[in-house]
Scaffold this active site. Structure first.
Site, PDB file in Angstrom:
ATOM      1  NE  ARG A  25      38.166  79.569 -33.207  1.00 26.46           N
ATOM      2  CZ  ARG A  25      36.843  79.440 -33.348  1.00 26.46           C
ATOM      3  NH1 ARG A  25      36.298  78.272 -33.306  1.00 26.46           N
ATOM      4  NH2 ARG A  25      36.103  80.498 -33.507  1.00 26.46           N
ATOM      5  NE  ARG A  29      32.895  74.236 -30.392  1.00 26.45           N
ATOM      6  CZ  ARG A  29      32.126  75.102 -31.004  1.00 26.45           C
ATOM      7  NH1 ARG A  29      30.919  75.335 -30.569  1.00 26.45           N
ATOM      8  NH2 ARG A  29      32.556  75.734 -32.084  1.00 26.45           N
ATOM      9  NE  ARG A  38      32.089  76.025 -24.173  1.00 25.43           N
ATOM     10  CZ  ARG A  38      30.801  76.274 -23.954  1.00 25.43           C
ATOM     11  NH1 ARG A  38      30.246  75.932 -22.823  1.00 25.43           N
ATOM     12  NH2 ARG A  38      30.090  76.873 -24.885  1.00 25.43           N
ATOM     13  CG  ASP A  74      36.152  84.762 -29.492  1.00 24.06           C
ATOM     14  OD1 ASP A  74      36.278  83.688 -30.076  1.00 24.06           O
ATOM     15  OD2 ASP A  74      35.461  85.703 -29.924  1.00 24.06           O
ATOM     16  CE1 TYR A 150      30.988  87.399 -35.505  1.00 24.83           C
ATOM     17  CE2 TYR A 150      33.194  88.019 -36.182  1.00 24.83           C
ATOM     18  CZ  TYR A 150      32.202  87.070 -36.064  1.00 24.83           C
ATOM     19  OH  TYR A 150      32.421  85.796 -36.504  1.00 24.83           O
TER      20      TYR A 150
HETATM   21  O1  CP3 Z   1      42.795  77.677 -30.392  1.00 21.01           O
HETATM   22  C1  CP3 Z   1      42.722  78.868 -30.771  1.00 21.01           C
HETATM   23  O2  CP3 Z   1      42.830  79.187 -31.969  1.00 21.01           O
HETATM   24  C2  CP3 Z   1      42.657  79.959 -29.716  1.00 21.01           C
HETATM   25  C3  CP3 Z   1      41.407  80.512 -29.381  1.00 21.01           C
HETATM   26  C4  CP3 Z   1      40.489  81.206 -30.386  1.00 21.01           C
HETATM   27  C5  CP3 Z   1      39.077  81.145 -30.269  1.00 21.01           C
HETATM   28  N1  CP3 Z   1      38.534  81.991 -31.195  1.00 21.01           N
HETATM   29  C6  CP3 Z   1      38.357  80.341 -29.274  1.00 21.01           C
HETATM   30  C7  CP3 Z   1      36.917  80.062 -29.462  1.00 21.01           C
HETATM   31  C8  CP3 Z   1      40.771  82.057 -31.471  1.00 21.01           C
HETATM   32  C9  CP3 Z   1      42.109  82.451 -32.065  1.00 21.01           C
HETATM   33  C10 CP3 Z   1      39.519  82.551 -31.964  1.00 21.01           C
HETATM   34  C11 CP3 Z   1      39.413  83.511 -33.070  1.00 21.01           C
HETATM   35  C12 CP3 Z   1      38.073  83.873 -33.561  1.00 21.01           C
HETATM   36  N2  CP3 Z   1      36.912  84.008 -32.861  1.00 21.01           N
HETATM   37  C13 CP3 Z   1      37.817  84.248 -34.902  1.00 21.01           C
HETATM   38  C14 CP3 Z   1      38.839  84.349 -36.004  1.00 21.01           C
HETATM   39  C15 CP3 Z   1      39.127  83.037 -36.632  1.00 21.01           C
HETATM   40  C16 CP3 Z   1      37.965  82.477 -37.409  1.00 21.01           C
HETATM   41  O3  CP3 Z   1      37.514  81.387 -37.005  1.00 21.01           O
HETATM   42  O4  CP3 Z   1      37.576  83.075 -38.397  1.00 21.01           O
HETATM   43  C17 CP3 Z   1      36.440  84.560 -34.995  1.00 21.01           C
HETATM   44  C18 CP3 Z   1      35.700  84.999 -36.241  1.00 21.01           C
HETATM   45  C19 CP3 Z   1      35.889  84.417 -33.700  1.00 21.01           C
HETATM   46  C20 CP3 Z   1      34.478  84.685 -33.271  1.00 21.01           C
HETATM   47  C21 CP3 Z   1      33.831  83.489 -32.721  1.00 21.01           C
HETATM   48  N3  CP3 Z   1      34.118  82.941 -31.496  1.00 21.01           N
HETATM   49  C22 CP3 Z   1      32.798  82.715 -33.309  1.00 21.01           C
HETATM   50  C23 CP3 Z   1      32.195  82.978 -34.670  1.00 21.01           C
HETATM   51  C24 CP3 Z   1      32.468  81.702 -32.401  1.00 21.01           C
HETATM   52  C25 CP3 Z   1      31.339  80.708 -32.503  1.00 21.01           C
HETATM   53  C26 CP3 Z   1      31.567  79.680 -33.517  1.00 21.01           C
HETATM   54  C27 CP3 Z   1      32.383  78.565 -32.962  1.00 21.01           C
HETATM   55  O5  CP3 Z   1      33.337  78.130 -33.625  1.00 21.01           O
HETATM   56  O6  CP3 Z   1      32.040  78.110 -31.870  1.00 21.01           O
HETATM   57  C28 CP3 Z   1      33.342  81.828 -31.286  1.00 21.01           C
HETATM   58  C29 CP3 Z   1      33.395  80.950 -30.093  1.00 21.01           C
HETATM   59  C30 CP3 Z   1      34.720  80.305 -29.793  1.00 21.01           C
HETATM   60  N4  CP3 Z   1      35.938  80.943 -29.829  1.00 21.01           N
HETATM   61  C31 CP3 Z   1      34.928  78.967 -29.391  1.00 21.01           C
HETATM   62  C32 CP3 Z   1      36.290  78.810 -29.164  1.00 21.01           C
HETATM   63  C33 CP3 Z   1      37.015  77.580 -28.657  1.00 21.01           C
HETATM   64  C34 CP3 Z   1      33.835  77.919 -29.140  1.00 21.01           C
HETATM   65  C35 CP3 Z   1      33.314  78.107 -27.774  1.00 21.01           C
HETATM   66  C36 CP3 Z   1      32.606  76.898 -27.246  1.00 21.01           C
HETATM   67  O7  CP3 Z   1      31.389  76.806 -27.453  1.00 21.01           O
HETATM   68  O8  CP3 Z   1      33.255  76.079 -26.571  1.00 21.01           O
END
Ligand code: CP3
Length: 341
Positions: A25, A29, A38, A74, A150
């Site tokens: 990540r 944000r 964003r 994602d 999910y």
């Molecule tokens: O920088 C990176 O690592 C690359 C991009 C990336 C994202 N999600 C972007 C994202 C990666 C590798 C993920 C993986 C991901 N997504 C996982 C596995 C890792 C973990 O955290 O356990 C999971 C479970 C998800 C599912 C997911 N996507 C959730 C639960 C959420 C909402 C919670 C949150 O952190 O916002 C997302 C949204 C998401 N994926 C965002 C980002 C940058 C936030 C989006 C935003 O509102 O700007």
């Protein structure tokens, strides 16, 4: 022939001039430039438009001396190739809807997966073209159990009640769904590798909810087959399996090149379990909270616990917390580069 990037050498257990470091990540944000972009676009639109996804992927590399870029996407994008609706609700996280009952779910062909996710390939191609060759490009996907959880829960869960109910009450359907998702994952990651990804990571964020015996009965066979097919693509495979300290030996036996662990286990214990190449494992709360002396101390402790110069990729035990001050990341990377002294 050019030397492979430091991160790729580390994945093979080869010596490196300094420890490779990147952060799960790392795009997101906590970065003001991410929040700014964003504001004008929703999250899915940012993933789908390569020019935006490339920009966000590269943002952390412009600021920090990281060894890899992870493609901005994602783990849940895959479910849209199943025909499900996916939405990210502010504050509530992802929501999945529009799927039939588990017994009725059918899986798309590899060609359909490739077509539905071709925008990810375009992002990979552009990132690979823009980055220096000493930086690795990481492709990724969710691991089958985490993606299935999910699908069945419809969003985040704490007890995985629907997922476990299917596993306990209709094991055949549960296994069929895991295998179907694994098949889609091969197509999805093959697409990313063809587009230039140097390494792939499987995120199994929720697998630690399972008993060791259920990991072994249900997940391990599908995962072992999946990982062996991914390795055949010719890139190293990193498997992120948090909260599995009670069965790390079984996790390692699924065959990834690198096991990525969280902070709930010491790297000394990881070594004792026979894992030779590992990624981890700073608590993201330490990076968020600091102070600098605490970050330095924790980095040195982790390096000492690993106790060797090869086979470690420095990372967090989970993703960067959105409240992390940006300058803490410079402190962290400096500490990793200074090494164990
Ligand atoms: O920088 C990176 O690592 C690359 C991009 C990336 C994202 N999600 C972007 C994202 C990666 C590798 C993920 C993986 C991901 N997504 C996982 C596995 C890792 C973990 O955290 O356990 C999971 C479970 C998800 C599912 C997911 N996507 C959730 C639960 C959420 C909402 C919670 C949150 O952190 O916002 C997302 C949204 C998401 N994926 C965002 C980002 C940058 C936030 C989006 C935003 O509102 O700007």
């Amino acid at each position: 022939m050019k030397e492979p990037a430091r991160l790729i050498r580390a994945c093979a257990g080869q010596p490196v001039d300094r420890l490779p470091v990147w952060l799960m990540r790392q795009a997101g944000r906590y970065l003001p430039e991410y929040r700014k972009l964003r504001q004008g676009h929703d999250f899915l639109a940012m993933c789908e438009r390569p020019e935006l996804a490339v920009e966000v992927t590269l943002q952390p590399l412009r600021r920090f001396d990281l060894d890899a870029a992870i493609i901005f996407a994602d783990i849940l994008l895959l479910v849209r190739a199943l025909g499900a609706d996916l939405a990210y609700e502010e504050g509530a996280g992802p929501r999945i809807s529009g799927l039939p009952a588990p017994q009725e779910i059918s899986f798309p062909s590899a060609a359909r997966v490739t077509e539905a996710l071709s925008f990810v390939a375009e992002t990979v191609r552009r990132v690979r073209a823009e980055l220096a060759t000493d930086k690795a490009v990481i492709g990724f996907a969710g691991a089958p159990f985490t993606v299935l959880s999910y699908l069945l829960e419809g969003g985040p869960s704490t007890d995985f009640a629907q997922t476990k109910a299917l596993m306990n009450q209709d094991a055949d359907t549960f296994s069929r769904l895991l295998s179907g998702l694994a098949e889609m994952t091969v197509a999805y990651l093959a697409l990313q590798v063809r587009a230039g990804a140097d390494v792939v990571q499987l995120f199994d964020s929720w697998v630690g909810a399972l008993a060791p015996s259920d990991f072994s009965a249900f997940v391990a066979p599908v995962l072992t087959a999946l990982i062996s097919r991914l390795k055949a693509l010719g890139v190293p495979v990193i498997y992120f399996a948090p909260q599995t300290a009670g069965y790390l030996d079984q996790v390692a036996a699924t065959g990834p090149d690198v096991v990525s662990v969280d902070w709930r286990v010491s790297l000394a214990e990881v070594r004792r379990q026979g894992i030779r190449i590992c990624q981890g494992n700073l608590d993201p709360a330490v990076l968020r909270d600091g102070p600098r002396s605490r970050i330095d101390h924790e980095v040195r402790r982790i390096l000492a616990e690993w106790g060797g110069r090869t086979g470690l990729i420095f990372n967090l035990g989970h993703g960067v917390d959105r409240r992390t001050p940006v300058h803490h990341i410079n402190w962290l990377i400096d500490a990793v580069h200074r090494g164990p002294r």
